[in-house]
Every structure is written in C-alpha cells, then in structure tokens.
Design an enzyme around this catalytic site. Structure first.
Site, PDB file in Angstrom:
ATOM      1  N   GLY A 276       0.803  -1.207  -0.145  1.00 34.47           N
ATOM      2  CA  GLY A 276       0.212  -0.012   0.148  1.00 34.47           C
ATOM      3  C   GLY A 276       0.715   1.333  -0.045  1.00 34.47           C
ATOM      4  O   GLY A 276       0.363   2.323  -0.462  1.00 34.47           O
TER       5      GLY A 276
ATOM      6  N   GLU B 148       2.941  -8.031  -1.306  1.00 30.97           N
ATOM      7  CA  GLU B 148       1.829  -8.724  -0.939  1.00 30.97           C
ATOM      8  C   GLU B 148       1.539 -10.184  -1.193  1.00 30.97           C
ATOM      9  O   GLU B 148       1.135 -10.925  -0.337  1.00 30.97           O
ATOM     10  CB  GLU B 148       0.263  -7.901  -1.578  1.00 30.97           C
ATOM     11  CG  GLU B 148       0.031  -6.542  -1.410  1.00 30.97           C
ATOM     12  CD  GLU B 148       0.568  -5.499  -2.057  1.00 30.97           C
ATOM     13  OE1 GLU B 148       1.514  -5.833  -2.813  1.00 30.97           O
ATOM     14  OE2 GLU B 148      -0.052  -4.319  -2.037  1.00 30.97           O
TER      15      GLU B 148
HETATM   16  C1  HXC Z   1       2.183  -3.689  10.455  1.00 30.69           C
HETATM   17  C2  HXC Z   1       4.573  -3.404  10.261  1.00 30.69           C
HETATM   18  C3  HXC Z   1       4.341  -3.401   9.122  1.00 30.69           C
HETATM   19  C4  HXC Z   1       3.211  -3.597   8.303  1.00 30.69           C
HETATM   20  C5  HXC Z   1       6.631  -3.209   9.341  1.00 30.69           C
HETATM   21  N1  HXC Z   1       6.017  -3.174  10.667  1.00 30.69           N
HETATM   22  N2  HXC Z   1       5.886  -3.190   8.371  1.00 30.69           N
HETATM   23  N3  HXC Z   1       3.382  -3.564  11.028  1.00 30.69           N
HETATM   24  N4  HXC Z   1       2.133  -3.874   9.187  1.00 30.69           N
HETATM   25  N5  HXC Z   1       3.224  -3.557   6.909  1.00 30.69           N
HETATM   26  C6  HXC Z   1       6.331  -3.149  11.932  1.00 30.69           C
HETATM   27  C7  HXC Z   1       6.931  -4.595  12.032  1.00 30.69           C
HETATM   28  O1  HXC Z   1       6.160  -5.452  12.826  1.00 30.69           O
HETATM   29  C8  HXC Z   1       7.920  -4.027  13.427  1.00 30.69           C
HETATM   30  O2  HXC Z   1       6.983  -4.146  14.462  1.00 30.69           O
HETATM   31  C9  HXC Z   1       8.200  -2.900  12.977  1.00 30.69           C
HETATM   32  O3  HXC Z   1       7.314  -2.376  12.201  1.00 30.69           O
HETATM   33  C10 HXC Z   1       9.618  -2.521  12.363  1.00 30.69           C
HETATM   34  O4  HXC Z   1       9.717  -3.571  11.400  1.00 30.69           O
HETATM   35  P1  HXC Z   1      10.932  -4.325  11.206  1.00 30.69           P
HETATM   36  O5  HXC Z   1      10.561  -5.424  10.003  1.00 30.69           O
HETATM   37  O6  HXC Z   1      11.688  -4.929  12.306  1.00 30.69           O
HETATM   38  O7  HXC Z   1      11.815  -3.267  10.245  1.00 30.69           O
HETATM   39  P2  HXC Z   1      13.097  -3.459   9.066  1.00 30.69           P
HETATM   40  O8  HXC Z   1      13.674  -4.481   9.317  1.00 30.69           O
HETATM   41  O9  HXC Z   1      13.672  -2.196   9.018  1.00 30.69           O
HETATM   42  O10 HXC Z   1      12.066  -3.757   7.849  1.00 30.69           O
HETATM   43  C11 HXC Z   1      11.426  -2.713   7.437  1.00 30.69           C
HETATM   44  C12 HXC Z   1      10.221  -3.687   6.109  1.00 30.69           C
HETATM   45  C13 HXC Z   1       9.606  -4.720   6.945  1.00 30.69           C
HETATM   46  C14 HXC Z   1      11.344  -4.112   5.015  1.00 30.69           C
HETATM   47  C15 HXC Z   1       9.456  -2.490   5.725  1.00 30.69           C
HETATM   48  O11 HXC Z   1       9.169  -4.351   7.951  1.00 30.69           O
HETATM   49  C16 HXC Z   1       8.773  -5.430   5.958  1.00 30.69           C
HETATM   50  O12 HXC Z   1       8.835  -6.182   5.027  1.00 30.69           O
HETATM   51  N6  HXC Z   1       7.410  -4.956   6.195  1.00 30.69           N
HETATM   52  C17 HXC Z   1       6.148  -5.382   5.586  1.00 30.69           C
HETATM   53  C18 HXC Z   1       6.116  -5.236   4.017  1.00 30.69           C
HETATM   54  C19 HXC Z   1       4.738  -5.790   3.441  1.00 30.69           C
HETATM   55  O13 HXC Z   1       4.601  -6.770   3.274  1.00 30.69           O
HETATM   56  N7  HXC Z   1       3.859  -4.488   2.987  1.00 30.69           N
HETATM   57  C20 HXC Z   1       2.825  -5.061   2.200  1.00 30.69           C
HETATM   58  C21 HXC Z   1       1.589  -5.214   3.270  1.00 30.69           C
HETATM   59  S1  HXC Z   1       0.149  -5.624   2.560  1.00 30.69           S
HETATM   60  P3  HXC Z   1       7.654  -4.523  15.953  1.00 30.69           P
HETATM   61  O14 HXC Z   1       6.384  -4.223  16.775  1.00 30.69           O
HETATM   62  O15 HXC Z   1       8.115  -5.967  15.723  1.00 30.69           O
HETATM   63  O16 HXC Z   1       8.661  -3.596  16.421  1.00 30.69           O
HETATM   64  C22 HXC Z   1      -0.488  -4.305   2.088  1.00 30.69           C
HETATM   65  C23 HXC Z   1      -1.825  -4.425   1.017  1.00 30.69           C
HETATM   66  C24 HXC Z   1      -2.306  -3.159   0.383  1.00 30.69           C
HETATM   67  O17 HXC Z   1      -0.025  -3.406   1.821  1.00 30.69           O
HETATM   68  C25 HXC Z   1      -3.809  -3.345   0.211  1.00 30.69           C
HETATM   69  C26 HXC Z   1      -4.069  -1.868   0.240  1.00 30.69           C
HETATM   70  C27 HXC Z   1      -3.845  -0.971   1.090  1.00 30.69           C
END
Ligand code: HXC
Length: 260
Positions: free
Chosen positions: A111, A134
C-alpha cells in the site's frame, strides 16, 4: 500513548506548499485505520484550502509507508474488509485536485508503493525501496497497484514485481519509470521542496486542469480524451491567470498568478 499521538502531521513547507508527513515510524508508517482516516482528512482539508497550491507527501524514519497494517488485517474476514470501504478513502487521494509530490524517503511497499503511485511526481531518496510484496503474505495489491503499476512501468516489469514480490532500489525504480528522479538521501526534502515551490508559482487553475485531463483522459477513448483536453484548454481562456501569463510574456515581465 499511541492512540493519542496523531500519525499524520501537516505543516507549511513554503508559501502555498503543504507537507503531509506520515509519522508512525515504530510501525514503518504502516497504514492502519487511524492513519488512513488522518490522511484522508488532511487531503480533504488541503484540497479545499485556496492558499495551498502544491502538496508534498513523505514519511518519518526508515519508511515512506511499509504498506497496509498487517497486524490489523491478519484476522479479517471478507465482510470486515468490505466494511472498511477503503476504496472511498483512496479515491480522495486519487482525486486530490492539486499537484502532489511524493518524497519517498525509504520503504514504499505494498500500500506504500500504491500510495506513492497516487502522486503526480515521485522523488526517491537513494535509499528508497519499492515493491508490491503482498503475494508473500498471501494476498495481492489492493489499493490500485495492479492497475497503476502496469500503467506506470508496462506489463513485463509490473508483472515481475507483483508475481514475485521483489523489492527494488531507487535506481531500478528510476530505470523502469516508477519514479521521476532519484536524489541523495540528504537532498530529498530540499529537492521536493524546490520542485513544489516551482510548481506553486505556476497558475493553479491550469495546473488543476492538466492533472484532471491527464488522469481522467488516461481511462477514456482517445477521441473523448482529446475532446476533454480541448474543452479544458478553451476554458482556461476565462481565467485571469491566462491574461496575466500572456500579458507578462508580451510585457517582458514576470507573471504573478492569482489562482483565478
Ligand atoms: C504492520 C509493520 C508493517 C506492516 C513493518 N511493521 N511493516 N506492521 N504492518 N506493513 C512493523 C514491524 O512489525 C515491526 O514491529 C516494526 O514495524 C519494524 O519493522 P521491522 O521489520 O523490524 O523493520 P525493518 O527490518 O527495518 O524492515 C522494514 C520492512 C519490513 C522491510 C518494511 O518491516 C517489511 O517487510 N514490512 C512488511 C512489508 C509488506 O509486506 N507490506 C505489504 C503489506 S500488505 P515490532 O512491533 O516488531 O517492532 C499491503 C496491502 C495493500 O500493503 C492493500 C491496500 C492498502
């Protein structure tokens, strides 16, 4: 507490330029209900404020936006997802009537990449990362990604990104046409601000018509889109800024655009 702290900050960046900063760095600026609502509220307000001509959108910390909040989605059912009616929120940003510059400071994933693609211009810091991951969590892009990415970069780059969930760096994003330009991290806001100020000095009604015709026309048959352009072009001859712009050129002076 987290509930009390607003996760979207709006400030003045320069005369006629507003900055919208997504400020939930502890969750990599992931979009939860509160953040989405705050973003929508900000864009509605800035869209209606005649003093604001250009908006810059960025994030605090390591991320622009790491996507929708996965914690918040993990146990949802289809009726839950339907009831959120998030498409109406995205619509507000998609239809924001003024030039919108995304200053992508870090991760723009899921997103977050989709949010960046709602902007008209994307300035990426060198450390920015883009992707539609995703698929890796069992879903798919849901905020326009399947359509906006393919229109931005073409089928074969878009499909690879969406089908693998690969994350690409800013230079690769630049090569495939997903961003406007890449700048050193330390120069991101300075560059976004300079561009915003440049655009804020141009006639707002004509800017709004360019944005409207370009975006609306993209989804119309060519003849209809060209007719839309023609009518908008003709309409601009009713503005004071058209008189001012052409008058200033002929008088060899700088124009002062008033936004009407
Ligand atoms: C909830 C999230 C998050 C997310 C990160 N965090 N991304 N929480 N939703 N999308 C939280 C982690 O759980 C963690 O919380 C804190 O943020 C830090 O994240 P880390 O992973 O420890 O940080 P880092 O190593 O710097 O990695 C950053 C990152 C990674 C590469 C962005 O966090 C990541 O891959 N995030 C997910 C990306 C993703 O899959 N996005 C798509 C989502 S689905 P804690 O509590 O452990 O500290 C989507 C659908 C769209 O977007 C549909 C319409 C909107």
């Amino acid at each position: 507490t987290e509930a009390a702290k607003p996760s979207v900050i709006v400030e003045d960046l320069a005369p006629h330029v507003a900055l919208v900063r997504i400020d939930r760095p502890e969750a990599r600026n992931a979009l939860n209900a509160e953040t989405r609502a705050a973003l929508v509220e900000a864009f509605q307000r800035l869209g209606a404020d005649p003093d604001v001509r250009v908006v810059v959108l960025t994030g605090t910390g390591k991320a622009f936006v790491a996507g929708a909040d996965i914690k918040d989605m993990a146990s949802r059912t289809p009726p839950d997802m339907m009831a959120r009616r998030t498409h109406l929120q995205w619509q507000v940003i998609a239809q924001f009537p003024k030039p919108l510059i995304a200053a992508v400071n870090g991760f723009a994933l899921g997103g977050g990449c989709e949010l960046a693609m709602h902007a008209d211009i994307i300035i990426a810091a060198e450390s920015a990362r883009f992707g539609q991951p995703e698929i890796k969590i069992g879903i798919m892009p849901g905020a326009g990604g399947t359509q906006r990415l393919i229109r931005a970069v073409g089928k074969f780059k878009a499909m690879k990104l969406m089908l693998t969930g690969a994350v690409i760096d800013a230079h690769e994003a630049d090569r495939i046409g997903l961003v406007t330009e890449v700048v050193p991290d330390a120069e991101l806001m300075e560059r976004a601000k300079a561009l915003a100020v440049e655009i804020a000095g141009l006639p707002p009604v004509a800017l709004a018509e360019i944005k409207d015709v370009a975006l609306t026309g993209e989804d119309l048959p060519l003849a209809a889109a060209l007719a839309l352009e023609r009518k908008a072009f003709q309409l601009l001859f009713s503005t004071e800024d058209q008189k001012e712009g052409m008058g200033a050129f002929l008088d060899k002076r700088s124009p002062d655009f008033k936004g009407r």
